[in-house]
Design a protein around this motif. Structure first.
Motif, PDB file in Angstrom:
ATOM      1  N   TYR A 287     -37.106  -2.584 -70.408  1.00  0.00           N
ATOM      2  CA  TYR A 287     -37.612  -4.644 -69.650  1.00  0.00           C
ATOM      3  C   TYR A 287     -36.815  -3.284 -68.048  1.00  0.00           C
ATOM      4  CZ  TYR A 287     -38.641  -7.392 -73.802  1.00  0.00           C
ATOM      5  OH  TYR A 287     -38.996  -8.191 -74.162  1.00  0.00           O
ATOM      6  N   ILE A 288     -38.234  -3.924 -66.996  1.00  0.00           N
ATOM      7  CA  ILE A 288     -37.127  -4.144 -66.077  1.00  0.00           C
ATOM      8  C   ILE A 288     -38.108  -4.824 -64.480  1.00  0.00           C
ATOM      9  CG2 ILE A 288     -38.974  -2.428 -65.091  1.00  0.00           C
ATOM     10  CD1 ILE A 288     -37.546  -1.304 -63.176  1.00  0.00           C
TER      11      ILE A 288
ATOM     12  N   PRO B 180     -32.827  -0.882 -72.050  1.00  0.00           N
ATOM     13  CA  PRO B 180     -33.535  -0.090 -71.152  1.00  0.00           C
ATOM     14  C   PRO B 180     -35.651  -0.608 -71.293  1.00  0.00           C
ATOM     15  CG  PRO B 180     -33.723   1.175 -73.480  1.00  0.00           C
ATOM     16  CD  PRO B 180     -33.361   0.094 -73.872  1.00  0.00           C
TER      17      PRO B 180
ATOM     18  N   ALA C 272     -36.884   1.063 -68.114  1.00  0.00           N
ATOM     19  CA  ALA C 272     -35.737   0.845 -66.614  1.00  0.00           C
ATOM     20  C   ALA C 272     -35.689   2.310 -66.260  1.00  0.00           C
ATOM     21  CB  ALA C 272     -35.052   0.719 -67.693  1.00  0.00           C
ATOM     22  N   GLN C 273     -35.743   3.745 -67.076  1.00  0.00           N
ATOM     23  CA  GLN C 273     -35.595   5.089 -66.492  1.00  0.00           C
ATOM     24  C   GLN C 273     -36.071   5.422 -65.015  1.00  0.00           C
ATOM     25  OE1 GLN C 273     -36.343   7.348 -69.952  1.00  0.00           O
ATOM     26  NE2 GLN C 273     -34.962   6.937 -71.416  1.00  0.00           N
TER      27      GLN C 273
ATOM     28  N   LYS D   2     -31.829  -4.267 -63.912  1.00  0.00           N
ATOM     29  CA  LYS D   2     -32.163  -3.191 -65.740  1.00  0.00           C
ATOM     30  C   LYS D   2     -30.753  -3.935 -66.515  1.00  0.00           C
ATOM     31  CE  LYS D   2     -33.636   0.546 -63.243  1.00  0.00           C
ATOM     32  NZ  LYS D   2     -33.786   1.988 -62.925  1.00  0.00           N
ATOM     33  N   THR D   3     -31.646  -4.657 -67.850  1.00  0.00           N
ATOM     34  CA  THR D   3     -30.996  -4.966 -67.931  1.00  0.00           C
ATOM     35  C   THR D   3     -30.226  -4.105 -69.360  1.00  0.00           C
ATOM     36  OG1 THR D   3     -32.090  -5.958 -70.083  1.00  0.00           O
ATOM     37  CG2 THR D   3     -31.977  -7.666 -68.110  1.00  0.00           C
TER      38      THR D   3
ATOM     39  N   ASN E  13     -39.125   2.657 -72.908  1.00  0.00           N
ATOM     40  CA  ASN E  13     -37.830   2.976 -71.684  1.00  0.00           C
ATOM     41  C   ASN E  13     -38.336   2.882 -69.841  1.00  0.00           C
ATOM     42  OD1 ASN E  13     -36.184   4.666 -73.444  1.00  0.00           O
ATOM     43  ND2 ASN E  13     -37.985   5.635 -74.176  1.00  0.00           N
TER      44      ASN E  13
ATOM     45  N   GLU F 136     -37.837   4.731 -61.836  1.00  0.00           N
ATOM     46  CA  GLU F 136     -37.327   4.479 -59.957  1.00  0.00           C
ATOM     47  C   GLU F 136     -39.113   3.540 -60.053  1.00  0.00           C
ATOM     48  OE1 GLU F 136     -34.174   3.943 -58.680  1.00  0.00           O
ATOM     49  OE2 GLU F 136     -33.757   4.338 -60.589  1.00  0.00           O
TER      50      GLU F 136
ATOM     51  N   TYR G 230     -42.565  -4.127 -68.991  1.00  0.00           N
ATOM     52  CA  TYR G 230     -42.118  -4.318 -70.173  1.00  0.00           C
ATOM     53  C   TYR G 230     -42.628  -2.961 -70.898  1.00  0.00           C
ATOM     54  CZ  TYR G 230     -40.757  -4.696 -75.495  1.00  0.00           C
ATOM     55  OH  TYR G 230     -41.258  -3.955 -76.590  1.00  0.00           O
TER      56      TYR G 230
END
Length: 612
Positions: A72-73, A70, A49-50, A66-67, A47, A52, A44
């Motif tokens: 969270y991953i 953004p 999730a942007q 990814k939800t 951003n 890789e 957490y």
């Protein structure tokens, strides 16, 4: 050149700080060699999730989720062949950064750990009200509610250190397992002392201590051959939970949209005639407005709860769970949660709060239930709480004269329905807990009635559970609010005039209650015949209830006279259990009682006889 290079590094640092700082990583670490090798780690940060992700040490990434948020991953890795070690996650976009992750070694035979069972006596405490071992942590700057012992529903300062300092007291009482109400952080502005509105489920509330203190409590208990049971809450969190303030997905919690109260009608979970909306409102409605209802049908939520539970078992070396509001959960999701834990730990016991008033309905929630099998449902929950027996305790000892429905027949009928359960030895029996009326309040501190009730849960099938303070005669009026049934234990705070933790500090009345309770449960510790023996009981006559616990080696006869008069009754009726026995030793007084022809017993009294 150096100036330009340093400037580039500064820009890179600022970019990483602004756009990719990891604020939370959960689980914060994990363990090698788990039965289920797949581990889903939640990162957490702004951003995140942007970016890789990749990982070092030949660790395999199985999946990345990814939800719509953004920040969270969710990264799933395979730990099957990865030894205890550190490895590194790399996150790349225009800039790159890394995060170390650790797999730790498990304790030897961790998966085969034993758990609480019918040989135990469980002692339930509310830590904020038990003992203040470290006054320096009563208030914490990072949390809303400050210590105020003058407010009944406020934080009073009890903590983990206070529990540890009084383990000798529990050992003397005959306690073999400790169930504490939740200890994880609860940042509610008021009434946070009960800690059922958790705001961080990976962190012990600093007003109780630290994660390390909790692990130390577990270790100190084990030195005394005692067990630690964690109160786990799958149904809801508190509205102050950090994740609720920035939800990973809209459906992480149940929304209607927004808030809708549960109808509390748990029968809708199996009622074939129930409307869909009623069933939805039971499972998906919020328990109270301050407790967002978790959506266990969301795979991310379910996996988060499974991993959190397993993490605590490994980290704190836990011996069992008590699960709050078990039957309010999504029943498919909670069954998966329970099975995942017992798959990992085959001997781990979990008792669910199924607050219902019908044995068939309670049986529905126990593992391999003959009732739920009708609907091809299995909760995989090993144990449920015997609330129907508790219901009887609320009135039976004031019913001096028997009728068709009143008196000891209530207790008899409870056990007459044992055929409905898959495993009666794994039912939790109790006369009260932190949510019910106090037994000693209901019965006006009548010691004889306390003796009858405690003797009963100590000698029938199941796992007996007591509630802190009852063993010294503590009462409390639920009509005045929950705080009154959750009063401070006398002697737990510096300056308390009455220190009930030691014999010299207890009043004569407190010692009377304590000494009886201690003698009873110290006796029970080594009585296999009580832990796992068979039971035969006889229909109460004249409000006298007689039952036997027996195995190949021992027979114990229990007699409860629930009238106010001394009664003499013939023993011939009980010949199938008495057989060739002629006398019994009363474990409470040490006296030998002749049972050849008749027994006399004064009113409101109990006999526990080891037959010989």
């Amino acid at each position: 050149m150096n100036f330009k290079k340093n400037l580039s590094l500064l820009v890179l640092f600022l970019s990483v700080s602004a756009f990719a700082q990891i604020d939370k990583m959960e689980p914060p670490f994990w363990y090698a060699g788990m039965h289920n090798p797949e581990l889903q780690i939640m990162f957490y940060g702004k951003n995140i999730a942007q970016y890789e992700a990749s990982v070092s040490n030949n660790v395999v990434i199985k999946n990345v989720v990814k939800t719509e948020n953004p920040n969270y991953i969710f990264i799933t890795i395979d730990t099957k062949n990865t030894p205890a070690s550190d490895f590194v996650f790399s996150f790349k976009n225009k800039v790159a950064f890394t995060k170390k992750y650790t797999l730790k070694a498990r304790r030897p035979n961790s998966a085969q750990r034993k758990s609480f069972d019918s040989s135990d006596m469980i002692y339930l405490i509310m830590p904020d009200r038990f003992a203040n071992g470290n006054p320096n942590n009563d208030t914490d700057k990072s949390l809303n509610e400050k210590a105020d012992r003058n407010t009944p529903g406020g934080r009073h300062g009890g903590d983990i250190e206070g529990i540890i300092k009084h383990l000798d007291y529990l050992e003397e009482l005959g306690v073999t397992a400790l169930w504490s109400t939740p200890l994880c952080e609860d940042n509610d502005k008021t009434h946070s002392y009960h800690t059922y509105g958790q705001s961080d489920v990976y962190r012990i509330d600093p007003r109780y201590g630290t994660n390390e203190d909790y692990a130390r409590l577990s270790a100190e208990l084990k030195k005394r051959n005692m067990k630690l049971i964690k109160d786990y809450v799958t149904n809801h969190w508190g509205a102050e939970h950090w994740m609720y303030k920035d939800l990973p997905t809209y459906d992480w919690v149940h929304q209607f949209p927004g808030f809708s109260q549960s109808n509390y009608r748990m029968t809708t979970q199996f009622d074939t005639n129930a409307s869909a909306i009623d069933a939805k409102n039971c499972m998906d409605g919020w328990f109270v407005p301050s407790m967002p209802d978790l959506n266990q049908s969301n795979p991310l939520v379910l996996n988060y709860l499974i991993q959190n539970a397993i993490w605590w078992i490994e980290y704190a070396d836990l011996d069992g769970f008590r699960v709050d509001t078990y039957s309010y959960n999504d029943k498919v999701g909670i069954a998966k949660w329970t099975k995942a834990i017992t798959d990992e730990y085959p001997y781990f016991n979990i008792v669910g709060e199924v607050w219902m008033h019908d044995q068939a309905q309670m049986s529905y929630w126990q593992k391999d239930s003959p009732i739920s099998a009708i609907q091809s449902y299995n909760s995989y929950l090993p144990s449920v709480m015997d609330f129907t027996l508790h219901d009887a305790f609320g009135s039976v000892f004031n019913e001096d004269k028997a009728s068709w429905n009143d008196g000891m027949i209530k207790v008899y009928d409870n056990f007459a329905n044992d055929f409905l359960y898959a495993n009666t030895n794994n039912l939790l029996t109790f006369i009260e807990n932190h949510d019910t009326g106090r037994f000693n309040q209901i019965y006006k501190n009548d010691f004889k009635k306390y003796q009858m009730a405690m003797a009963l849960i100590a000698t029938v099938r199941g796992i007996p559970q007591t509630y802190y303070g009852s063993e010294i005669g503590m009462a409390g009026d639920k009509g005045k609010g929950d705080a009154d049934i959750r009063q401070d234990f006398p002697g737990g705070w510096n300056g308390d005039k009455n220190n009930a933790f030691v014999k010299s500090g207890r009043t004569e009345e407190q010692n009377k209650f304590f000494d009886f309770t201690s003698k009873l449960f110290q006796w029970r510790k080594n009585k296999t015949v009580i832990h796992s023996g068979k039971m035969t009981h006889y229909i109460p006559e004249d409000n006298i209830y007689v039952y036997f616990r027996y195995d190949d080696k021992e027979t114990v006869m229990v007699v409860i006279n629930n009238t106010v008069e001394t009664k003499t009754f013939k023993t011939k009726r009980f010949q199938e259990n008495i057989k060739n026995f002629t006398a019994g030793k009363d474990i409470l007084t040490g006296k030998s009682i002749d049972i050849k022809n008749e027994i006399s017993l004064e009113g409101k009294s109990v006999l526990i006889l080891e037959l010989n």
